[in-house]
Design a protein around this motif. Sequence first.
Motif, PDB file in Angstrom:
ATOM      1  N   ARG A  39       0.833  -1.213   0.000  1.00 29.48           N
ATOM      2  CA  ARG A  39       0.000   0.000   0.000  1.00 29.48           C
ATOM      3  C   ARG A  39       0.863   1.258   0.000  1.00 29.48           C
ATOM      4  NH1 ARG A  39      -5.033   0.338   3.749  1.00 29.48           N
ATOM      5  NH2 ARG A  39      -5.825  -0.729   1.935  1.00 29.48           N
ATOM      6  N   ASP A  40       1.965   1.227   0.783  1.00 34.36           N
ATOM      7  CA  ASP A  40       2.870   2.377   0.808  1.00 34.36           C
ATOM      8  C   ASP A  40       3.444   2.654  -0.571  1.00 34.36           C
ATOM      9  OD1 ASP A  40       2.635   2.717   3.616  1.00 34.36           O
ATOM     10  OD2 ASP A  40       4.228   1.251   3.961  1.00 34.36           O
ATOM     11  N   GLU A  41       3.768   1.602  -1.301  1.00 37.73           N
ATOM     12  CA  GLU A  41       4.344   1.759  -2.637  1.00 37.73           C
ATOM     13  C   GLU A  41       3.304   2.236  -3.655  1.00 37.73           C
ATOM     14  OE1 GLU A  41       7.500   0.628  -4.166  1.00 37.73           O
ATOM     15  OE2 GLU A  41       8.434   0.635  -2.185  1.00 37.73           O
ATOM     16  N   LEU A  42       2.053   1.858  -3.452  1.00 37.33           N
ATOM     17  CA  LEU A  42       1.001   2.209  -4.408  1.00 37.33           C
ATOM     18  C   LEU A  42       0.328   3.548  -4.125  1.00 37.33           C
ATOM     19  CD1 LEU A  42      -0.675  -1.294  -4.711  1.00 37.33           C
ATOM     20  CD2 LEU A  42       0.767  -0.155  -6.410  1.00 37.33           C
ATOM     21  N   ALA A  43       0.135   3.894  -2.855  1.00 34.55           N
ATOM     22  CA  ALA A  43      -0.601   5.102  -2.485  1.00 34.55           C
ATOM     23  C   ALA A  43      -0.040   6.377  -3.129  1.00 34.55           C
ATOM     24  CB  ALA A  43      -0.663   5.244  -0.965  1.00 34.55           C
ATOM     25  N   ASN A  53       4.666  15.732 -10.672  1.00 36.21           N
ATOM     26  CA  ASN A  53       6.122  15.670 -10.633  1.00 36.21           C
ATOM     27  C   ASN A  53       6.536  14.303 -10.083  1.00 36.21           C
ATOM     28  OD1 ASN A  53       8.859  15.970 -10.331  1.00 36.21           O
ATOM     29  ND2 ASN A  53       8.754  17.680  -8.906  1.00 36.21           N
ATOM     30  N   PRO A  54       6.830  13.334 -10.958  1.00 33.59           N
ATOM     31  CA  PRO A  54       7.169  11.981 -10.503  1.00 33.59           C
ATOM     32  C   PRO A  54       8.343  11.929  -9.526  1.00 33.59           C
ATOM     33  CG  PRO A  54       6.758  11.981 -12.855  1.00 33.59           C
ATOM     34  CD  PRO A  54       6.768  13.425 -12.420  1.00 33.59           C
ATOM     35  N   ALA A  55       9.211  12.933  -9.530  1.00 39.09           N
ATOM     36  CA  ALA A  55      10.334  12.961  -8.589  1.00 39.09           C
ATOM     37  C   ALA A  55       9.842  13.112  -7.150  1.00 39.09           C
ATOM     38  CB  ALA A  55      11.288  14.096  -8.943  1.00 39.09           C
ATOM     39  N   TYR A  56       8.621  13.558  -6.964  1.00 40.92           N
ATOM     40  CA  TYR A  56       8.042  13.751  -5.633  1.00 40.92           C
ATOM     41  C   TYR A  56       7.662  12.416  -4.975  1.00 40.92           C
ATOM     42  CZ  TYR A  56       5.770  16.641  -2.093  1.00 40.92           C
ATOM     43  OH  TYR A  56       5.442  17.280  -0.923  1.00 40.92           O
ATOM     44  N   LEU A  57       7.687  11.347  -5.735  1.00 42.38           N
ATOM     45  CA  LEU A  57       7.327  10.022  -5.225  1.00 42.38           C
ATOM     46  C   LEU A  57       8.124   9.661  -3.979  1.00 42.38           C
ATOM     47  CD1 LEU A  57       5.865   7.260  -5.577  1.00 42.38           C
ATOM     48  CD2 LEU A  57       7.801   6.579  -6.992  1.00 42.38           C
ATOM     49  N   GLY A  58       9.426   9.878  -3.995  1.00 41.35           N
ATOM     50  CA  GLY A  58      10.270   9.542  -2.857  1.00 41.35           C
ATOM     51  C   GLY A  58       9.902  10.310  -1.609  1.00 41.35           C
ATOM     52  N   VAL A  59       9.533  11.575  -1.761  1.00 41.48           N
ATOM     53  CA  VAL A  59       9.135  12.403  -0.624  1.00 41.48           C
ATOM     54  C   VAL A  59       7.882  11.828   0.029  1.00 41.48           C
ATOM     55  CG1 VAL A  59       8.270  14.702   0.049  1.00 41.48           C
ATOM     56  CG2 VAL A  59      10.228  14.497  -1.504  1.00 41.48           C
ATOM     57  N   LEU A  64       5.468   8.318   4.516  1.00 41.91           N
ATOM     58  CA  LEU A  64       4.599   7.225   4.963  1.00 41.91           C
ATOM     59  C   LEU A  64       5.324   6.225   5.865  1.00 41.91           C
ATOM     60  CD1 LEU A  64       2.752   6.453   1.598  1.00 41.91           C
ATOM     61  CD2 LEU A  64       1.828   7.654   3.603  1.00 41.91           C
ATOM     62  N   VAL A  65       6.609   6.012   5.638  1.00 43.07           N
ATOM     63  CA  VAL A  65       7.317   4.948   6.364  1.00 43.07           C
ATOM     64  C   VAL A  65       8.164   5.444   7.534  1.00 43.07           C
ATOM     65  CG1 VAL A  65       7.294   3.371   4.393  1.00 43.07           C
ATOM     66  CG2 VAL A  65       9.260   4.900   4.736  1.00 43.07           C
ATOM     67  N   ILE A  66       8.426   6.743   7.611  1.00 38.83           N
ATOM     68  CA  ILE A  66       9.143   7.276   8.771  1.00 38.83           C
ATOM     69  C   ILE A  66       8.123   7.406   9.901  1.00 38.83           C
ATOM     70  CG2 ILE A  66      10.414   9.223   9.741  1.00 38.83           C
ATOM     71  CD1 ILE A  66      11.465   9.757   6.876  1.00 38.83           C
ATOM     72  N   THR A  67       8.343   6.676  10.976  1.00 42.89           N
ATOM     73  CA  THR A  67       7.380   6.670  12.080  1.00 42.89           C
ATOM     74  C   THR A  67       7.760   7.626  13.195  1.00 42.89           C
ATOM     75  OG1 THR A  67       8.513   4.810  13.132  1.00 42.89           O
ATOM     76  CG2 THR A  67       6.701   4.284  11.623  1.00 42.89           C
ATOM     77  N   GLY A 128      10.313   3.534  -4.754  1.00 41.01           N
ATOM     78  CA  GLY A 128       8.995   3.090  -5.163  1.00 41.01           C
ATOM     79  C   GLY A 128       8.903   2.590  -6.581  1.00 41.01           C
ATOM     80  N   GLU A 129       9.920   2.801  -7.391  1.00 42.34           N
ATOM     81  CA  GLU A 129       9.883   2.304  -8.761  1.00 42.34           C
ATOM     82  C   GLU A 129      10.270   0.844  -8.779  1.00 42.34           C
ATOM     83  OE1 GLU A 129      11.005   5.748 -11.931  1.00 42.34           O
ATOM     84  OE2 GLU A 129      12.406   4.139 -11.609  1.00 42.34           O
ATOM     85  N   SER A 130       9.599   0.073  -9.549  1.00 46.36           N
ATOM     86  CA  SER A 130       9.991  -1.332  -9.690  1.00 46.36           C
ATOM     87  C   SER A 130       9.840  -1.762 -11.127  1.00 46.36           C
ATOM     88  CB  SER A 130       9.178  -2.215  -8.782  1.00 46.36           C
ATOM     89  OG  SER A 130       7.799  -2.002  -8.934  1.00 46.36           O
TER      90      SER A 130
END
Length: 130
Positions: A39-43, A53-59, A64-67, A128-130
Amino acid sequence: MTQQPPGLRTEFDFELPCGYVDGTGAVHRRGRMRLATARDELAPLIDQRVKENPAYLGVVLLSLVITRLGNVPEIHAGVVESLFATDLAYLQDFYRRVNGLEGDRAVACPSCGTAFAVPEPVPGERLGES
């Protein structure tokens, strides 16, 4: 803190090289990241900022994963955007390592047969790219 299944480590501590500087000037360097889910990878793919801006994907993905990050009450994309470039690169690398997106593979020299390990290429170039 969420409970982890026995034998499975799902959260990992980190320390940023520079640290996040909040609005009061306090520096936050120590944090925790959890394993990413499907879900984190897809959301982020439906997030308008990522579409523009696809570069924003990492941000978005890191938010989502930093708790935990020091005493910052909520980790959101704006916090990740405000990180120094060194810290962002560190977290991207950390994300890849804890989620098993990098590794070594054994190869052998075609001439002499000597075996050695080489880094496994990471699918895609961005988080997130695969």
